[in-house]
Enzyme design. Sequence first.
Site, PDB file in Angstrom:
ATOM      1  N   ASP A 343       0.829  -1.189   0.000  1.00  0.00           N
ATOM      2  CA  ASP A 343       0.000   0.000   0.000  1.00  0.00           C
ATOM      3  C   ASP A 343       0.874   1.254   0.000  1.00  0.00           C
ATOM      4  OD1 ASP A 343      -2.643   1.359   0.501  1.00  0.00           O
ATOM      5  OD2 ASP A 343      -1.613   1.948   2.341  1.00  0.00           O
ATOM      6  N   GLU A 379       1.632  -0.444  -5.023  1.00  0.00           N
ATOM      7  CA  GLU A 379       0.676   0.615  -5.332  1.00  0.00           C
ATOM      8  C   GLU A 379       1.543   1.856  -5.531  1.00  0.00           C
ATOM      9  OE1 GLU A 379      -3.439   2.531  -3.607  1.00  0.00           O
ATOM     10  OE2 GLU A 379      -1.801   2.223  -2.203  1.00  0.00           O
TER      11      GLU A 379
END
Length: 674
Positions: A343, A379
């Site tokens: 993330d 990401e």
Amino acid sequence: MTPAFDATKGRPDTIGAVCDAEGTNFALFSENATRVELCLYDNEGKVETARLDLPDMQGGIWFGYLPGVGPGQVYGYRVHGPWAPEEGHRFNPAKLLLDPYARELRGELTWDPAVFGHTGDDLTRDDRDSAPFVPKAVVVDPDFDWNADEALRHRWEETLIWEAHPRGATMRHPGVPEDDRGSLCGLASDAMIAHLQRVGVTAVELLPMHGFLHDQFLLDKGLKNYWGYNTLSFFAPHRAYLKTGRADEVKEVVRKLHKAGIEVILDVVYNHTAEGSELGPTLSFRGIDNASYYLLAENKRHCFDTTGCGNTLNVAHPMVLRMVIDSLRYWVQVMHVDGFRFDLASTLGREAEGFEREGSFFSAIRQDPVLSQVKLIAEPWDIGEGGYQVGGFPFPFREWNDKARDDMRAFWRRDPGLKGDLAQRLLGSPIQFDHSQRPATSSINFLAAHDGFTLRDVVSYDGKHNDANGEDNRDGHDHNISHNLGAEGPSDDPGILEARHRRSKAMLATLLLSQGVPMLLAGDEFGQTQGGNNNTYAQDSEISWLHWDAADGRLVAAVAALVAFRREVGLADSRFARGPGEGEGPEITWHGPDGPLAEDGWGQEAPLGLRYHRAESDLLIVLNPGDEAEFQLPEGTWRRRIDSSGDPVVCDTIESGGISLAWQSVSVWQEAAG
């Protein structure tokens, strides 16, 4: 009898609580502490049974070996040191702290004022005891019978990822045993495995299942942090996803999914923690050593926030980096997971001068003999300056490609002038990824992910409908690139329903016929809707849970057929495609309705053809985003293999010359032998 440390057995080289047949070694890193107390608790984690000073410290690691202590022991730490917020130090021994290396958790957080290290402003220390209100760590048994389980290591060219919520995926599945619904066990049920195998899924990518917290402001509104991007513990699984609370449940689920040929990828959050800004609670890292574990602003009283979540983990610090690497290795070597999706991964690459693709975090993983062999997905953005880095990560990382998502949505919405952009996405986005010897599998292509509209909502809503989140529909972004096709939300109109079905299949076909690695949002293969809510982070409810009872079987069959065809013809390639004479890689040419595509044809609203020239038999992919149209097949005899406008999507007819293309459709033609 009060336990006592054995001064001859303590070790600083293994951090955390590691037990053997005779006892447990406790070790905690705190560079700026002056004293560390180990607190032992009863099985419920409610009554403190002993408090002992860790007897030794080397290199900032406080440690001691405690004989007679083994699996099941509940514990926490109290760390002494300066209370000097202006210097970045927030030590407060009144706060019981969770071991950053905790393998299992006991108890839940209660948002009592005592969990905050400060009172009034963040400069005044709060001396209330937080122990009754905070989760505690548990010593775990390292032994587990894996029964010859081996890592799967599917090739990227063979991979289909299914992004799913560990709880929401099974809450409403009628085929999952009722007691298993909403738990990790449910994911490994026979019914779930049968569905994944039917579709052709090779890897499940699970939203965060590290131990996380529910934000106080959500609980006050009767909501919860559903997605889980609020990590407190990087080693322990989230307790609510476990039926018994034992960490071994994760191993049992991984073992069963592996037996079914399905890899497990974890969505991990190493960019920030649940403690938030300097105004947040003191639960672990802040009280252990705030100045080491977090990036601090020039005024060290404040956190330096590049994540939008209040703090940023300081992975540039060698011991914090070690903690992250130790966590990743633990999940691979002990839990047997097969990879990670990072993330806000741009934050992990932030060095003194900003994002650095050769930074310490990426270098540590790339040289690691364990982690360099698993699936690594970035990401590729954060909210800090220079944070958008699609295409900027080093091999062997793959990257979520939001450009593919946006261009595929816009092309099928019939936005003008997108032929050239879509051509890039069909070829694996070479402008972004064809450099630094990166393969054509570098792009993770997707139409929808947990953050945003589902695919069905992309074709059912013009705008977001987030009222259930309690923020007056202000939350969530407005860049949905969606179109309701004639009615906002649910409709009984047969024409609208058919248009939504047709466009959904065309978009899924584009995804599954593109170079790169396809990822499906769980439920997109059967028409999952969230009622137009594009920010379900707080919706542990019917809004987010998969609606298996409303699954569109025609759509499932279409996806399964497309995945099977992709593998049958070996469409995915690690090499980027090239035009004639442009070098190594599959050779391609572009075609329009009347033949090879001329330069001025890229701006015309007309069907687009992509031909792969292959030794065995050529493939021709034709995309028609508009109304019914005519298309001239190249010279030769062609067999139609895929037609997304029909049910089923797979055809088997021989044609040549001019053909009719259905409206909003993708068709694939294979050159007939002989």
